[in-house]
Design an enzyme around this catalytic site. Structure first.
Site, PDB file in Angstrom:
ATOM      1  N   LYS A  84      45.765  37.699  47.783  1.00  0.00           N
ATOM      2  CA  LYS A  84      44.637  38.203  46.990  1.00  0.00           C
ATOM      3  C   LYS A  84      43.349  37.926  47.751  1.00  0.00           C
ATOM      4  O   LYS A  84      43.081  36.791  48.159  1.00  0.00           O
ATOM      5  CB  LYS A  84      44.643  37.493  45.632  1.00  0.00           C
TER       6      LYS A  84
HETATM    7  O1  G3P Z   1      42.720  37.369  37.527  1.00  0.00           O
HETATM    8  C1  G3P Z   1      41.537  38.028  37.406  1.00  0.00           C
HETATM    9  C2  G3P Z   1      41.128  38.442  36.000  1.00  0.00           C
HETATM   10  O2  G3P Z   1      42.203  38.917  35.282  1.00  0.00           O
HETATM   11  C3  G3P Z   1      40.268  37.467  35.283  1.00  0.00           C
HETATM   12  O3  G3P Z   1      40.113  37.732  33.909  1.00  0.00           O
HETATM   13  O4  G3P Z   1      39.361  37.084  31.640  1.00  0.00           O
HETATM   14  O5  G3P Z   1      38.643  35.700  33.614  1.00  0.00           O
HETATM   15  O6  G3P Z   1      37.686  37.957  33.230  1.00  0.00           O
HETATM   16  P1  G3P Z   1      38.896  37.079  33.072  1.00  0.00           P
END
Ligand code: G3P
Length: 217
Positions: A84
């Site tokens: 990633k």
């Molecule tokens: O892994 C990246 C993403 O899914 C993060 O989500 O909820 O932290 O904006 P969030």
């Protein structure tokens, strides 16, 4: 549509794997912090839990050389590790490097369709547009997914649209309508998909009536 779980919690991963609804796992530095686990150790454990399924592990270097070095190290953990990388100039350059070596990549922190175009040109396996964080600042996260889908279809890019920062089931419904390839979702939101009050009420009534028949199977 594929479901990835967005977590570094091995208990959640095991539960979803055993339910048979899991197609992959994504992690990020914040999820590693939340897990309280050693990064390399937990990535190895996750890869062993879901052999053959893609497991995204994120580099934290900001420069190309550092990204390549960290990505090489991560890719040696298991065959199913996906590197990633952030959507920066160095991240896109590193994406091209790994793509040319046949190593799978997930380009993260995508907030525009043109960023997604750059990732596709670099041969990314997955692009991760963050719909929830886009909504948070007053933009339409799903409009971003629609635009990426149109651009990728126009040119036949093979990069898979991995809808990230999913906050609720409607994000998944919309992603499905658009035809996004993958949603990465917190385990609790995947569990929500099973629930419907009419299913619960209907089942209760069937079981009550079955009791009344006095029969056994
Ligand atoms: O892994 C990246 C993403 O899914 C993060 O989500 O909820 O932290 O904006 P969030």
């Amino acid at each position: 549509m594929k479901f990835f779980v967005d977590t570094a919690d091995t208990k959640e991963i095991k539960e979803l794997r055993d339910l048979g609804v899991l197609d992959g796992v994504t992690t990020n530095p914040s999820l590693i912090l939340k897990s309280g686990r050693d990064f390399l150790e937990v990535v190895k454990e996750i890869c062993d839990l879901v052999p053959g399924l893609p497991v995204s592990a994120e580099v934290v270097a900001m420069d190309y050389n550092g990204m390549v070095q960290q990505g090489e190290k991560l890719s040696k953990i298991a065959k199913n590790v996906v590197i990633k990388l952030p959507l920066t100039e160095d991240g896109i350059k590193a994406c091209k490097y790994f793509s040319e070596k046949g190593i799978k990549t997930n380009v993260t922190l995508c907030f525009s369709a043109l960023q997604a175009l750059l990732a596709a040109k670099a041969g990314a396996t997955y692009i991760s547009p963050f719909v929830g964080r886009h909504d948070d600042v007053g933009f339409d996260g799903m409009a971003l997914i629609r635009d990426i889908k149109i651009i990728y279809s126009n040119y036949g890019y093979k990069t898979e649209i991995l809808v990230a920062s999913v906050r609720h089931p409607i994000h998944i419904l919309e992603a499905g309508r658009i035809g996004a390839d993958v949603c990465t979702v917190p385990a609790s939101t995947i569990k929500q998909l099973f629930k419907h009050p009419l299913t619960e009420n209907g089942l209760k009534k069937f079981l009550e009536d079955w009791e009344k028949t006095g029969q056994k199977i």
